[in-house]
Design a protein around this motif. Sequence first.
Motif, PDB file in Angstrom:
ATOM      1  N   LEU A   1       9.379  11.158   1.706  1.00 47.91           N
ATOM      2  CA  LEU A   1       9.073   9.205   1.679  1.00 47.91           C
ATOM      3  C   LEU A   1       8.055   9.052   2.939  1.00 47.91           C
ATOM      4  CD1 LEU A   1      12.537   7.532   1.207  1.00 47.91           C
ATOM      5  CD2 LEU A   1      10.265   8.171  -0.626  1.00 47.91           C
ATOM      6  N   ILE A   2       7.788   9.782   3.817  1.00 51.73           N
ATOM      7  CA  ILE A   2       7.578  10.118   5.533  1.00 51.73           C
ATOM      8  C   ILE A   2       5.922   9.853   5.087  1.00 51.73           C
ATOM      9  CG2 ILE A   2       7.032  10.615   7.575  1.00 51.73           C
ATOM     10  CD1 ILE A   2       9.300  11.829   7.004  1.00 51.73           C
TER      11      ILE A   2
ATOM     12  N   HIS B   1      -0.314   7.447  11.540  1.00 48.50           N
ATOM     13  CA  HIS B   1       0.827   7.598  12.299  1.00 48.50           C
ATOM     14  C   HIS B   1       1.809   7.806  12.026  1.00 48.50           C
ATOM     15  CE1 HIS B   1       1.902   3.542  14.676  1.00 48.50           C
ATOM     16  NE2 HIS B   1       1.601   3.775  14.106  1.00 48.50           N
ATOM     17  N   ALA B   2       2.709   8.858  12.407  1.00 49.78           N
ATOM     18  CA  ALA B   2       3.926   9.438  11.380  1.00 49.78           C
ATOM     19  C   ALA B   2       5.360   8.557  12.690  1.00 49.78           C
ATOM     20  CB  ALA B   2       4.549  10.363  11.395  1.00 49.78           C
ATOM     21  N   ASP B   3       4.892   8.647  13.859  1.00 50.69           N
ATOM     22  CA  ASP B   3       5.907   8.233  14.545  1.00 50.69           C
ATOM     23  C   ASP B   3       7.396   6.684  14.345  1.00 50.69           C
ATOM     24  OD1 ASP B   3       3.084   7.156  15.883  1.00 50.69           O
ATOM     25  OD2 ASP B   3       4.253   7.527  17.796  1.00 50.69           O
ATOM     26  N   ASN B   4       6.326   6.025  14.178  1.00 51.81           N
ATOM     27  CA  ASN B   4       7.179   5.022  13.835  1.00 51.81           C
ATOM     28  C   ASN B   4       8.081   5.492  12.322  1.00 51.81           C
ATOM     29  OD1 ASN B   4       5.079   3.951  15.818  1.00 51.81           O
ATOM     30  ND2 ASN B   4       7.144   2.627  15.856  1.00 51.81           N
ATOM     31  N   VAL B   5       7.565   6.090  11.296  1.00 52.02           N
ATOM     32  CA  VAL B   5       7.983   5.129   9.902  1.00 52.02           C
ATOM     33  C   VAL B   5       8.493   6.501  10.002  1.00 52.02           C
ATOM     34  CG1 VAL B   5       6.147   4.226   9.021  1.00 52.02           C
ATOM     35  CG2 VAL B   5       6.000   6.376   8.818  1.00 52.02           C
ATOM     36  N   ALA B   6       8.583   7.964  10.423  1.00 52.12           N
ATOM     37  CA  ALA B   6       9.639   9.190  10.901  1.00 52.12           C
ATOM     38  C   ALA B   6      11.016   8.720  10.673  1.00 52.12           C
ATOM     39  CB  ALA B   6       9.333  10.164  11.420  1.00 52.12           C
ATOM     40  N   PRO B   7      10.868   8.005  11.815  1.00 45.10           N
ATOM     41  CA  PRO B   7      12.448   7.189  12.812  1.00 45.10           C
ATOM     42  C   PRO B   7      12.630   6.816  11.905  1.00 45.10           C
ATOM     43  CG  PRO B   7      10.771   6.483  13.953  1.00 45.10           C
ATOM     44  CD  PRO B   7       9.840   8.206  13.466  1.00 45.10           C
ATOM     45  N   ALA B   8      12.268   5.546  11.610  1.00 42.62           N
ATOM     46  CA  ALA B   8      12.394   4.434  10.381  1.00 42.62           C
ATOM     47  C   ALA B   8      12.729   4.995   9.368  1.00 42.62           C
ATOM     48  CB  ALA B   8      11.506   3.336   9.992  1.00 42.62           C
ATOM     49  N   LEU B   9      12.619   6.076   8.602  1.00 48.81           N
ATOM     50  CA  LEU B   9      13.308   6.594   7.402  1.00 48.81           C
ATOM     51  C   LEU B   9      14.278   7.968   7.542  1.00 48.81           C
ATOM     52  CD1 LEU B   9      10.176   7.000   5.570  1.00 48.81           C
ATOM     53  CD2 LEU B   9      12.368   6.208   5.530  1.00 48.81           C
ATOM     54  N   LEU B  10      14.590   8.084   8.991  1.00 48.83           N
ATOM     55  CA  LEU B  10      15.033   9.834   8.784  1.00 48.83           C
ATOM     56  C   LEU B  10      16.398   9.041  10.250  1.00 48.83           C
ATOM     57  CD1 LEU B  10      12.700  12.558   9.394  1.00 48.83           C
ATOM     58  CD2 LEU B  10      14.005  12.013   7.301  1.00 48.83           C
ATOM     59  N   GLY B  11      16.504   8.115  10.983  1.00 44.57           N
ATOM     60  CA  GLY B  11      16.887   6.770  11.807  1.00 44.57           C
ATOM     61  C   GLY B  11      17.254   8.252  13.169  1.00 44.57           C
TER      62      GLY B  11
ATOM     63  N   VAL C   1       1.084  -1.234   0.021  1.00 40.11           N
ATOM     64  CA  VAL C   1      -0.130  -0.130  -0.174  1.00 40.11           C
ATOM     65  C   VAL C   1       0.969   0.902  -0.195  1.00 40.11           C
ATOM     66  CG1 VAL C   1      -1.389   1.105   1.765  1.00 40.11           C
ATOM     67  CG2 VAL C   1      -2.163  -1.317   1.532  1.00 40.11           C
ATOM     68  N   ALA C   2       1.888   1.298   0.967  1.00 39.08           N
ATOM     69  CA  ALA C   2       2.925   2.505   0.960  1.00 39.08           C
ATOM     70  C   ALA C   2       3.621   2.459  -0.809  1.00 39.08           C
ATOM     71  CB  ALA C   2       3.582   2.195   1.668  1.00 39.08           C
ATOM     72  N   ALA C   3       4.440   1.636  -0.804  1.00 42.03           N
ATOM     73  CA  ALA C   3       4.996   1.560  -2.400  1.00 42.03           C
ATOM     74  C   ALA C   3       3.242   2.182  -3.287  1.00 42.03           C
ATOM     75  CB  ALA C   3       5.053   0.550  -2.382  1.00 42.03           C
ATOM     76  N   LYS C   4       1.987   1.814  -3.384  1.00 37.67           N
ATOM     77  CA  LYS C   4       1.792   1.705  -4.753  1.00 37.67           C
ATOM     78  C   LYS C   4       1.244   3.331  -3.960  1.00 37.67           C
ATOM     79  CE  LYS C   4      -2.414   0.696  -6.921  1.00 37.67           C
ATOM     80  NZ  LYS C   4      -2.823   2.272  -6.999  1.00 37.67           N
ATOM     81  N   VAL C   5       0.829   4.286  -2.952  1.00 34.48           N
ATOM     82  CA  VAL C   5       0.601   6.003  -2.995  1.00 34.48           C
ATOM     83  C   VAL C   5       1.916   6.218  -3.279  1.00 34.48           C
ATOM     84  CG1 VAL C   5       0.402   7.204  -0.720  1.00 34.48           C
ATOM     85  CG2 VAL C   5      -1.506   5.202  -1.325  1.00 34.48           C
ATOM     86  N   MET C   6       3.014   5.855  -3.070  1.00 34.49           N
ATOM     87  CA  MET C   6       4.492   6.495  -3.647  1.00 34.49           C
ATOM     88  C   MET C   6       4.273   6.543  -5.420  1.00 34.49           C
ATOM     89  SD  MET C   6       7.719   6.344  -2.999  1.00 34.49           S
ATOM     90  CE  MET C   6       8.664   5.417  -3.861  1.00 34.49           C
TER      91      MET C   6
ATOM     92  N   ALA D   1       6.529  -0.448   5.767  1.00 31.77           N
ATOM     93  CA  ALA D   1       6.453   0.356   4.789  1.00 31.77           C
ATOM     94  C   ALA D   1       7.132   1.023   4.399  1.00 31.77           C
ATOM     95  CB  ALA D   1       5.148   1.629   5.391  1.00 31.77           C
ATOM     96  N   ALA D   2       8.247   1.418   5.378  1.00 31.97           N
ATOM     97  CA  ALA D   2       9.309   2.436   5.074  1.00 31.97           C
ATOM     98  C   ALA D   2      10.192   1.768   4.206  1.00 31.97           C
ATOM     99  CB  ALA D   2       9.597   3.082   6.794  1.00 31.97           C
TER     100      ALA D   2
END
Lengths: 306, 306
Positions: free
Chosen positions: A120-121, A136-146, A64-69, A100-101
């Motif tokens: 990408l978030i 929510h972004a509080d897992n995907v954001a640190p996964a992508l940004l570190g 789903v995440a890839a599709k949206v992108m 997703a990330a």
Amino acid sequence: MKEIKIFSPATVANLSCGFDVLGCCLDTVGDEMTIKKNELCELRITKITWQDLPMETNKNVAGVAAKVMLDHLGEKQGFDIEIDKKIRVGSGIGSSAASAAGAVFAINKLLGEPYTAKQLIKFAMAGEQLASGNAHADNVAPALLGGFSLVKSYDPLEVISLPSPGELRMVILHPLIEIKTQDSRAILRQSISLKSAVSQWGNLGALVSALYTNDYDLLGRSLVDGVIEPIRSILIPYFDEIKKVAVENGALGYGISGSGPSVFALCRGDENASRVKNAIGEFYHSTGIEFDLHLSAINTEGVKVL
Amino acid sequence: MKEIKIFSPATVANLSCGFDVLGCCLDTVGDEMTIKKNELCELRITKITWQDLPMETNKNVAGVAAKVMLDHLGEKQGFDIEIDKKIRVGSGIGSSAASAAGAVFAINKLLGEPYTAKQLIKFAMAGEQLASGNAHADNVAPALLGGFSLVKSYDPLEVISLPSPGELRMVILHPLIEIKTQDSRAILRQSISLKSAVSQWGNLGALVSALYTNDYDLLGRSLVDGVIEPIRSILIPYFDEIKKVAVENGALGYGISGSGPSVFALCRGDENASRVKNAIGEFYHSTGIEFDLHLSAINTEGVKVL
């Protein structure tokens, strides 16, 4: 480049006073994913190991995440996504976020990086929407940004990267019971006292300050949560007893990881973290409940190419 | 040393998302106070200029704060306190805090500084308790410490000094109507939605980050308050119109100072601040309501010996 293999990390969201706005990225726990361009102009989930997850693209968080992108980009190329799951579903350390990330990170790389990590978030959040009903972004954001990420606001989405004091270590205990993010959100009260909200934002401000000043003790004292923890901790067997063990063995702070059932003990340095890990492991072994136990530094890079 | 003359600054508390936990110190607005040892072993308020305030020691915020400190110290010496008021009572820029902080600062100096500035906060809070029925620290802390102060917690009291980006300027408009802190607290709801609380702590975290990184734009974007401002702004004539003028003239952010009726516009640099000040003054003149208008840099020192 036609194929890429990546490590997509587990993450600890909420972090006590940072409910729904704060998360940090782990180094030693994460999924491995292989993404290949295919000739079918089709986005497919071709393999998932270990965990039982949907293979249909539109029911899988990575799909789903890839599709949206890809839709946002107007990109017609097809990709095959293989997920070598290493994070248990429902653990509370960002299993869905990692998938997703990882998917959007990898496909973005294969397409020559049309998007920045911050851009990408938003796409990865579509996976979270599917997984928990809440983008929510509080897992995907640190996964992508570190490192540590603060979600300042959702509308517009604004994420701030905070510094990571180098000696921080996370000990994560995952009792092998399942709590769905949806369910653990459902038990929360929709209104809270102004007084407890003020305490919470005082602590959150102090926590952010502590990250900038490498003040480990202040960081520990800021990990207080009078809003969510008293409710959610009820679902976690021996929550208070683990806290006692962690604190007695010198952990800086302790709380629920994400929506649980995992709990985290934040520690300073490897020696302290090992002691805390061993003590928690020994205690939890005595309860008879099966568990996973992790020790990790903070991953300041986020998703990595392998 | 038998006598000391000090400048005790006005302060802006709350700062939008920082309700009850954040405040900053002004440079150009403040009371002047002269404190002298006397031979009577008695604590007296001997003079107050301009504003009509109680001369009885136990009914005056400076007297009460000083008394609590002297009792804590077991000190029997007497002092005469003269207050040359320059901050209007009920303005919302820390009039009571200036008197209370000034008194304990000055007497502490005369006694050879038995206490640190941080230790004085607790005593000055006794004055706030008298003034508003609530021993809040978000004015007295920045008055004593200078710069931006974050009240992490009250029990135990822990105050953190945050950095002050050098180009920050405050424009303060004080409409000459009186709102008592007590009354403006009474109209607040005692419970708030979890959603608005989460937004508030996301913004507060971002504001703290912005102070550490000198990110003026982020600072401005963080000055958002969906909890208190919608309620209290009703008491402030032309609140929304002033905001429009401030933003159109380039202010970084805008909000209620303390519990009002003063409002602040945070600006970057003297030129921008002058423009915002002039525009706000011109607009408010047209409303027919009398007002004071101040422009100040951030005072990073706090109370000063003159």
